[in-house]
Design a protein around this motif. Structure first.
Motif, PDB file in Angstrom:
ATOM      1  N   LEU A  88       0.847  -1.193   0.000  1.00 22.77           N
ATOM      2  CA  LEU A  88       0.000   0.000   0.000  1.00 22.77           C
ATOM      3  C   LEU A  88       0.878   1.237   0.000  1.00 22.77           C
ATOM      4  O   LEU A  88       1.948   1.253   0.611  1.00 22.77           O
ATOM      5  N   GLU A  89       0.405   2.266  -0.678  1.00 26.54           N
ATOM      6  CA  GLU A  89       1.139   3.518  -0.704  1.00 26.54           C
ATOM      7  C   GLU A  89       1.254   4.066   0.709  1.00 26.54           C
ATOM      8  O   GLU A  89       0.306   3.989   1.503  1.00 26.54           O
ATOM      9  N   ASN A  90       2.428   4.604   1.017  1.00 27.15           N
ATOM     10  CA  ASN A  90       2.651   5.138   2.348  1.00 27.15           C
ATOM     11  C   ASN A  90       1.637   6.240   2.640  1.00 27.15           C
ATOM     12  O   ASN A  90       1.327   7.059   1.781  1.00 27.15           O
ATOM     13  N   ASN A  91       1.122   6.249   3.842  1.00 25.43           N
ATOM     14  CA  ASN A  91       0.106   7.227   4.260  1.00 25.43           C
ATOM     15  C   ASN A  91      -1.127   7.195   3.353  1.00 25.43           C
ATOM     16  O   ASN A  91      -1.734   8.227   3.073  1.00 25.43           O
ATOM     17  N   TRP A  92      -1.503   6.005   2.902  1.00 30.29           N
ATOM     18  CA  TRP A  92      -2.669   5.856   2.038  1.00 30.29           C
ATOM     19  C   TRP A  92      -3.919   6.441   2.680  1.00 30.29           C
ATOM     20  O   TRP A  92      -4.788   6.969   2.005  1.00 30.29           O
ATOM     21  N   HIS A  93      -3.998   6.342   4.003  1.00 29.74           N
ATOM     22  CA  HIS A  93      -5.196   6.785   4.700  1.00 29.74           C
ATOM     23  C   HIS A  93      -5.370   8.311   4.653  1.00 29.74           C
ATOM     24  O   HIS A  93      -6.469   8.817   4.840  1.00 29.74           O
ATOM     25  N   CYS A  94      -4.287   9.051   4.374  1.00 31.38           N
ATOM     26  CA  CYS A  94      -4.387  10.515   4.309  1.00 31.38           C
ATOM     27  C   CYS A  94      -5.091  10.985   3.040  1.00 31.38           C
ATOM     28  O   CYS A  94      -5.529  12.129   2.960  1.00 31.38           O
ATOM     29  N   ALA A  95      -5.174  10.107   2.033  1.00 32.33           N
ATOM     30  CA  ALA A  95      -5.804  10.491   0.768  1.00 32.33           C
ATOM     31  C   ALA A  95      -7.261  10.032   0.685  1.00 32.33           C
ATOM     32  O   ALA A  95      -7.958  10.379  -0.261  1.00 32.33           O
ATOM     33  N   GLU A  98     -12.866   9.051   3.693  1.00 34.54           N
ATOM     34  CA  GLU A  98     -13.531   8.298   4.750  1.00 34.54           C
ATOM     35  C   GLU A  98     -12.625   8.104   5.957  1.00 34.54           C
ATOM     36  O   GLU A  98     -13.067   8.197   7.101  1.00 34.54           O
ATOM     37  N   THR A  99     -11.333   7.810   5.694  1.00 28.53           N
ATOM     38  CA  THR A  99     -10.432   7.594   6.832  1.00 28.53           C
ATOM     39  C   THR A  99     -10.113   8.911   7.533  1.00 28.53           C
ATOM     40  O   THR A  99      -9.957   8.940   8.750  1.00 28.53           O
ATOM     41  N   ASP A 108      -9.946   5.593  16.477  1.00 32.42           N
ATOM     42  CA  ASP A 108      -8.648   5.172  16.983  1.00 32.42           C
ATOM     43  C   ASP A 108      -7.724   4.898  15.795  1.00 32.42           C
ATOM     44  O   ASP A 108      -8.021   4.035  14.966  1.00 32.42           O
ATOM     45  N   PRO A 109      -6.592   5.618  15.676  1.00 35.38           N
ATOM     46  CA  PRO A 109      -5.708   5.393  14.531  1.00 35.38           C
ATOM     47  C   PRO A 109      -5.155   3.964  14.472  1.00 35.38           C
ATOM     48  O   PRO A 109      -4.793   3.483  13.401  1.00 35.38           O
ATOM     49  N   ASN A 110      -5.124   3.276  15.606  1.00 33.19           N
ATOM     50  CA  ASN A 110      -4.649   1.886  15.602  1.00 33.19           C
ATOM     51  C   ASN A 110      -5.569   0.972  14.806  1.00 33.19           C
ATOM     52  O   ASN A 110      -5.143  -0.054  14.286  1.00 33.19           O
ATOM     53  N   PHE A 115      -6.387  -2.713  10.324  1.00 31.02           N
ATOM     54  CA  PHE A 115      -7.047  -2.984   9.047  1.00 31.02           C
ATOM     55  C   PHE A 115      -6.011  -3.212   7.948  1.00 31.02           C
ATOM     56  O   PHE A 115      -6.117  -4.159   7.165  1.00 31.02           O
ATOM     57  N   GLU A 116      -5.011  -2.338   7.878  1.00 33.61           N
ATOM     58  CA  GLU A 116      -3.957  -2.473   6.871  1.00 33.61           C
ATOM     59  C   GLU A 116      -3.242  -3.818   7.017  1.00 33.61           C
ATOM     60  O   GLU A 116      -3.029  -4.530   6.029  1.00 33.61           O
ATOM     61  N   ASP A 117      -2.876  -4.182   8.241  1.00 32.98           N
ATOM     62  CA  ASP A 117      -2.201  -5.472   8.467  1.00 32.98           C
ATOM     63  C   ASP A 117      -3.073  -6.635   8.023  1.00 32.98           C
ATOM     64  O   ASP A 117      -2.586  -7.589   7.402  1.00 32.98           O
TER      65      ASP A 117
END
Length: 199
Positions: A88-95, A98-99, A108-110, A115-117
């Motif tokens: 996955l692209e680094n920091n995918w959740h920043c783009a 929804e996240t 909770d960011p964990n 989810f990624e794992d």
């Protein structure tokens, strides 16, 4: 540019790699040879392609320094097998809106990390190995906080990522990242690759 002092870390049989899943263009045959030092920071690094059927000659693993013969470090060979996986692209959740909404609330960011794992483990077909050698995909750098830029940002893509302990079990935790442009990689201009090492 390498000076003949770096140990051979990795030899990749290009014909054994599944070409339909790679996101970079590699030679269809022959071997890629990766030379670098696992100790931080390496003095120099190099990738070479040896064509299939090319005549090669074994040389002594030494170099001359101030009239003295110095041995090049040698790593015991281990066979690694190609396994198709997902990155996955680094920091995918920043783009992803929804996240971001989730994180802006009481999320909770964990949970995103878990989810990624889970997604990556599922794509791997089980728990991903903690240390590995990776060809292509997105890098998984260690020395990053969310506002840093990954080494494979902009026009640069990941060529290879090597955990030191995947090469030598007794090595300390060092991560070697090799990046370049898609054009340089496809044209085999490996002298233009950039190297970063993290501990």
């Amino acid at each position: 540019m390498a000076e003949g002092r770096e140990p051979l870390l990795l030899t990749v049989n290009c014909a054994a790699l599944p070409p339909d899943v790679l996101d970079i263009e590699l030679p269809a045959d022959g071997h890629l040879l990766f030379f670098t030092d696992l100790e931080y920071p390496p003095e120099s690094s190099m990738v070479l392609h040896v064509s299939a059927g090319a005549q090669t000659t074994e040389q002594a693993a030494t170099y001359e320094l101030d009239g003295e013969t110095i041995p090049v470090r040698f790593y015991e060979p281990h066979t690694l097998y190609p396994v198709v996986g997902l990155t996955l692209e680094n920091n995918w959740h920043c783009a992803a809106p929804e996240t971001l909404t989730f994180l802006d609330g009481d999320g909770d960011p964990n949970v995103l990390g878990d989810f990624e794992d889970a997604v990556l483990d599922m794509a791997f077909g089980g728990t991903r190995p903690a240390v590995r050698v990776q060809i292509g995909g997105f890098c998984d750098p260690w020395d990053m906080v969310p506002w840093d830029i990954a080494p494979d940002a902009g026009d640069l893509v990941l060529f290879a990522q090597m955990h030191a302990q995947a090469i030598d079990y007794e090595e300390g935790p060092t991560l070697s990242l090799i990046v370049g442009t898609r054009e340089d990689i496809a044209a085999r201009r490996y002298a233009n690759l950039q190297y970063e090492q993290q501990t």
